[in-house]
Structure formats: structure tokens, C-alpha cells
Enzyme design. Sequence first.
Site, PDB file in Angstrom:
ATOM      1  N   ASP A 216       0.861  -1.173   0.000  1.00 17.30           N
ATOM      2  CA  ASP A 216       0.000   0.000   0.000  1.00 17.30           C
ATOM      3  C   ASP A 216       0.908   1.237   0.000  1.00 17.30           C
ATOM      4  OD1 ASP A 216      -2.413   1.584   0.401  1.00 17.30           O
ATOM      5  OD2 ASP A 216      -1.587   1.943   2.396  1.00 17.30           O
TER       6      ASP A 216
ATOM      7  N   ARG B 221      -8.998  13.875   3.505  1.00 21.83           N
ATOM      8  CA  ARG B 221      -8.775  12.425   3.550  1.00 21.83           C
ATOM      9  C   ARG B 221     -10.001  11.686   4.111  1.00 21.83           C
ATOM     10  NH1 ARG B 221      -5.332   8.167   1.621  1.00 21.83           N
ATOM     11  NH2 ARG B 221      -5.250   6.585   3.225  1.00 21.83           N
TER      12      ARG B 221
ATOM     13  N   SER C 194      -1.929   0.302  -5.037  1.00 22.54           N
ATOM     14  CA  SER C 194      -2.556   1.457  -4.402  1.00 22.54           C
ATOM     15  C   SER C 194      -3.893   1.775  -5.028  1.00 22.54           C
ATOM     16  CB  SER C 194      -1.629   2.662  -4.587  1.00 22.54           C
ATOM     17  OG  SER C 194      -2.265   3.865  -4.199  1.00 22.54           O
TER      18      SER C 194
END
Lengths: 237, 237
Positions: A11, A48, A127
Site C-alpha cells: 500500500d 482524507r 494502491s
Amino acid sequence: MNDEIVVLAFDIFGTTVDWHTGVARQVDEIATRQGVRLDAEAFADAWRDRYLPSMRRVNDGERDWAYLDTLHRESLDDLLETQQLGDLFDEEARRQLVLAWHRLPAWPDAVEGLTRLRRRYVLAALSNGGFALITHLVKAANLPFDCVLSAELARAYKPDPRPYRTAVALLDVLPERVLMVAAHAWDLDGARDAGLRTAFLERPQEKGPHRAADRAADATSDLSVTGFVELAEALGC
Amino acid sequence: MNDEIVVLAFDIFGTTVDWHTGVARQVDEIATRQGVRLDAEAFADAWRDRYLPSMRRVNDGERDWAYLDTLHRESLDDLLETQQLGDLFDEEARRQLVLAWHRLPAWPDAVEGLTRLRRRYVLAALSNGGFALITHLVKAANLPFDCVLSAELARAYKPDPRPYRTAVALLDVLPERVLMVAAHAWDLDGARDAGLRTAFLERPQEKGPHRAADRAADATSDLSVTGFVELAEALGC
């Protein structure tokens, strides 16, 4: 486990690079240029926070596929509107803000750990960032990956099983030969559901100093480490 | 042209790596282990001769998508049958022969030229080889690409426009910002049809010492160079 694994899939946001610091710094620079004063860290966090819900709508079929730059732009527009900052950021400033996610600092142990691991394993970046975004980010941060993979190749976002399965298919390996490395329990849960092995890599500062990141105790995984160098040692590199 | 280009896409077999020498050497080793005497260079050539026709059948829709390892295996089986060598190569030997294409020597100027070019441009491997094949090959030969792209991502082979367009879409650039670099006129023709810019990179030994490779005079391109270092200099690196 070491002898069975041939690919390590990492990731990126939060696990390999420090999105919180990197985005907050660029938000601060761009806001200053626009003559706006704001709390850049809180802004980065609020941006986010819209990340997982925006991807869930794609995975659930509520909307067609859109790559992460598009989701970032939509959630930015929404955030600016909500914070009544809409008039202060023009098109060019918004484009620059979206591009902040293309250039983020690697965690200090990432390059050393990856360099050691690469001698023995195939290293893939896996990702939710778009293929171009991850290619730019990996290049700018000098991260020694062997290949870039992206949710974009599956047109579905982690933790949906499709991006993990697409990665396994493209790398032409059995899923149990791939170790997914991530700092988020939800990513490892998705990887395990797709048949991959899992390693939790603890990044306590991932959400900055004021918010709690996932800890080892929160995650179910085959392996748990506190950093990239410990991962290299655990895997015999 | 230099200021407009942001991505360099490189063909791999023949352009970046020496398939003729690499495959012939591995054919020789595997044949020797099987106790078979054959002309390994001629065998490699005859195998490669089946390459373009096998891909054309996929592009023309005569058969479903199959990645290059499958095409290599089918053309190998056909070649062994034709040469009445079928009984002398068992399943394991055939698997090893197919994997010969995963590990080929870079041309001597490739790493230096790519290393210089990478400082300024995004470097992509854009090959008809499968994603895993190219990932393995690039890793083994230490080729400093920023990302691996493959015809497999488009499920169509160069010179069909689809793999070039898929590369452009994934890298999120305008086609005219991408320079396709190849030693084959047919590859550059396909790239140009898809809107890319083109550079012919001459590799006179690409088909070994006995057969003629494409020369600059055979190819239509925006730029023509005799090697990777000359390409770096032509592009200001």
C-alpha cells in the site's frame, strides 16, 4: 512463510509515504499563495476523511468508475464549499491541490527497507491511487519498486477483491505467493479475502499527531512489523 | 520536440534487450540438458518468426486474447513438431524454454542511456510481453524503468492502436507527449497511428549476425538514433 512468498505488494498512502505531512505542507503553500489562512493539517484530514466514502460509492456501483484524481477533485470541491472557501481557490489552485497527492514524502525507513527486500522479492506498489499518480509519486520519492499496480487497472478500489485479484493475475502468481503490506486493517482484510497473505506495517503517525492510526492490535495479519527494515529482517533480507 | 515530450515508451524485445543472443543461449543450454543437438540460433529465429503471425490472429479477432507466454508455448509446440523434435522435449523442458523470454540480456548501452533519460522523463516499458514477463525481465536486467506497461493491459498487441492508447490513458497524458522508441518500423507505424511521437533506435544485430534488422532508412520516425546514449544526448539528457 518466507519461502512461499515471491511478490510483496505495498500500500502507498500512509504505509509507504506520509500523506498527512505531505498534503498539509502543500495545502499550506497553495493557500498562502492564494492569500488564505487556514489550518492545513485539519484541512488535509478533512479531505482524507472523504476518501473511503468516495471509493465505496464506486465499488458499490452507485456511480461509474472514476480514478482517484477525479474523486480527490470532487471531495475537494465539496470541502471548499462546506468550509465556505469556494471563492478563494480558483481552477488553477484546485488543480494544484489535487496534484499534491502525486508528490508525497516517503517514510524515512521506506527506501532502505525496499532496497533490501528487492534483492529477493518482486516489489509492487498496489494502491488506490491512479496509475499515473502512483508512477509520479514513486519516481519523485525514489522508491525502488519493480512495477506499479493500481486499482485503476481493475476499475475497482481496495478493499474490493478485484484490485488484489487483478494484481495477482497480472503478476501471474498464486494469490498465496503474494504478501500484501499495509498500515490499514481494512486493506489487509480485503487482501486476505482475495487469498493473499498479509503483513501489518505500523505507522503510528499516519494520520498526524492528533489522530490515532491503526495499531497492530486492531489488525488481523500473518505478520506484524513496526517498519520497513524490520520487515526486511523478518523476511530474511 | 524535447520540451513537449514527458514520457518515453520503450519497446523491449530487440530494442532494449538482445532476444536473439539470450534465447539462443538458453535454447542451447536446455537442449544440451535434454541430450539434443540443434542449431540454437536457427531455432530461436524460427521461433521468433512465429511471433508476429501469432499476435495478428489475436488482434484480428480470430481467437480470444492470450498473453505472450501462451503464444510462445503454442508456437514452440508447433516448431518442435515441425522439426520432429517433439519427443525430445518434455513438459518441464518446454516450460523452461518459454521462460527463456523472461530473462534476456540488455543491450550494452541500455542501462546508461535509460539512467540519463530517467532524470528528465518518465520511462515506461511498452511491450507485447505479458505484464509478469516484462516485470521479471526488467528486474533481472536492472533496467531503470519507472513503470511497466504491457499489451496485456489492453488485451491487444502492438501495432494495434489499443496498447498505445491504453498506455497514454494510464499515464494520463496527451498522446503527442509520449515518444515511442523502437527498433522496428512496424511498431513506430502503430504508435504514430495512435498519435504518439516516434524515435527509431537502430539495433543492427537484433536478429543476430545472419539476418537483416530494420534500418533507419526503412522506418518513418520523428527522430532516428543509433543507440541509447545518442538518444539521451538528442533529448538533452
